[in-house]
Design a protein around this motif. Structure first.
Motif: not given
Length: 442
Positions: A243-247, A266-271, A237-240
């Motif tokens: 500032e260095s956890s985006g696409t 992978f489970g992410s928080f990104t668009g 799991f990763h993202g959000a």
């Protein structure tokens, strides 16, 4: 005959003059109300600031030219709207100055990307009576401030949605959470851990949480991924989480993981969009994304709603950019703010506008124009008691051809409770694939 001809000419000239004078007179009656946008128009975060500004302008053009060409009635006057933009250059120290410049330009409402960046001017919002909507995903936003609202999905909605989907479909036993260190990274990582436990059903002792220092380069994720592989994580799991956890960082993780031979999910928080994926990962981007499930808002090219996708194509044709989930949010924010002014009957009395905004019913003057799938709060209100809206969460996956498709659409409340889940019908995936193919032919 000549007399009749000249008479007709004179009459035509008089009619044109009268109509023109009437049009000018009507135009003179239309006043201009300003909405401010403070955001990252340049710099490394411009991938967020520019689309939001475009979405706002798209909505304002629609209001001024389509819905209310003769002016929107507010109180006793007619109004058109102007978007005033101030760029902070993706620099946190510049953001408060940019926000203050907007306040000094007579705006009746403000919209920003990262509200936490402009905290030094928060007292000015109350002093100058200007309500603000933030698009920040981070839980550091001070929504307890009565002049601040948030119109977007939050980590406490997205992360449980992603974890619950992966649990339902794949039943992982062990997990790794990757997050930045610091004031954003540590709370964000903790939220992923909580989501993996509560919504993902993974025992806490089967979750390893790794934090990395920033800035970080793409190949520097390798030690963390090596450890996750040794841990035998079924999902990362990763993202959000900063500032260095985006696409771009997500793509760096996927590249390194593939090189390591990682076989989990992978489970992410990104668009991330297919355009971004192709740009960062190359033409074979789909080979990196087969096990990626990303949580985001419902974007206009991936929505199961054909009407929303058609609207997204109109946006794409005008701005030549993918209508990410922020575009419907940006459009909606304008509709909400001008409706608040109309309900208040003023664009100058900030107290009345903010009161109308705070108590805005779910069905308001322009609610039919909203593009984001929403749910009411506090019975029939737009916001909860803190000023947070509740929109649906999309967990998106990727086909073998690289088409981003909805794996599930969820309603998740701020406590992380999954209220409902719907899965797209096969014909929706078929339609999305066909539309993607058509776009890529151009």
């Amino acid at each position: 005959m000549k007399r009749n001809y000249f008479a007709l000419v004179v009459i035509a000239i008089i009619v044109i003059a009268v109509v023109s004078a009437g049009s000018l007179h009507a135009a003179d009656k239309i006043k201009i109300a300003k909405i401010g946008f403070e955001g990252e128009m340049t710099g490394f975060l411009s991938m967020y600031g520019q689309p939001l500004a475009h979405g706002h302008q798209f909505a304002i053009d629609y209001l001024n030219k389509v819905l209310f060409p003769k002016g929107m009635p507010i109180g006793k006057d007619l109004y058109h709207f102007e978007l005033v933009v101030e760029d902070d250059g993706s620099n946190p120290s510049e953001a408060p100055l940019a926000a203050q410049r907007l306040l000094d330009k007579g705006i009746f409402a403000m919209i920003t990307v990262l509200g936490s960046w402009i905290e030094p001017v928060y007292p000015k919002l109350a002093e100058m009576k200007v309500p603000m909507i933030t698009n920040s995903p981070f839980m550091t936003e001070k929504l307890e401030d009565p002049w601040i609202y948030r119109y977007r999905n939050t980590p406490t909605q997205i992360m449980p949605g992603v974890a619950a989907y992966i649990k339902t479909k794949f039943g992982p036993k062990r997990a790794t959470v990757l997050s930045e260190m610091g004031s954003m990274g540590t709370p964000g990582g903790q939220m992923w851990v909580d989501a993996a436990v509560k919504a993902g059903g993974i025992p806490r002792d089967q979750i390893e949480w790794q934090q990395y220092k920033v800035p970080i380069q793409g190949n520097e994720y390798l030690p963390y991924l090596t450890k996750a592989t040794a841990w035998k994580s079924d999902v990362i799991f990763h993202g959000a989480t900063g500032e260095s956890s985006g696409t771009p960082d997500a793509c760096a993780i996927y590249i390194q993981a593939k090189e390591l031979g990682y076989k989990g999910y992978f489970g992410s928080f990104t668009g991330m969009t297919d355009v971004q994926a192709r740009t960062i990962l190359g033409p074979n981007y789909a080979s990196y994304l087969g096990n990626v499930y990303q949580g985001e808002g419902v974007d206009a090219f991936t929505s199961p709603d054909a009407k929303m996708r058609a609207w997204g194509r109109e946006y794409f044709d005008k701005y030549k950019e993918y209508p990410i989930d922020m575009i419907p949010w940006a459009w909606d924010e304008i509709m909400i703010l001008v409706s608040a002014a109309q309900m208040a009957g003023t664009v100058t009395d900030g107290d009345k506008i903010n009161k109308a905004l705070a108590e805005m019913p779910f069905k308001f003057p322009l609610s039919k124009e909203l593009k984001t799938p929403m749910s009411p709060l506090r019975g029939d209100k737009m916001w909860d008691e803190k000023g947070q809206a509740l929109m649906e969460v999309m967990v998106a996956g990727w086909t073998k051809d690289g088409v981003k498709v909805p794996a599930a659409i969820m309603a998740v409340d701020e406590s992380g409770k999954i209220l409902r889940t719907t899965y797209p019908k096969p014909e929706v995936i078929k339609d999305l694939t066909k539309e993607w193919q058509d776009r890529n032919k151009k």
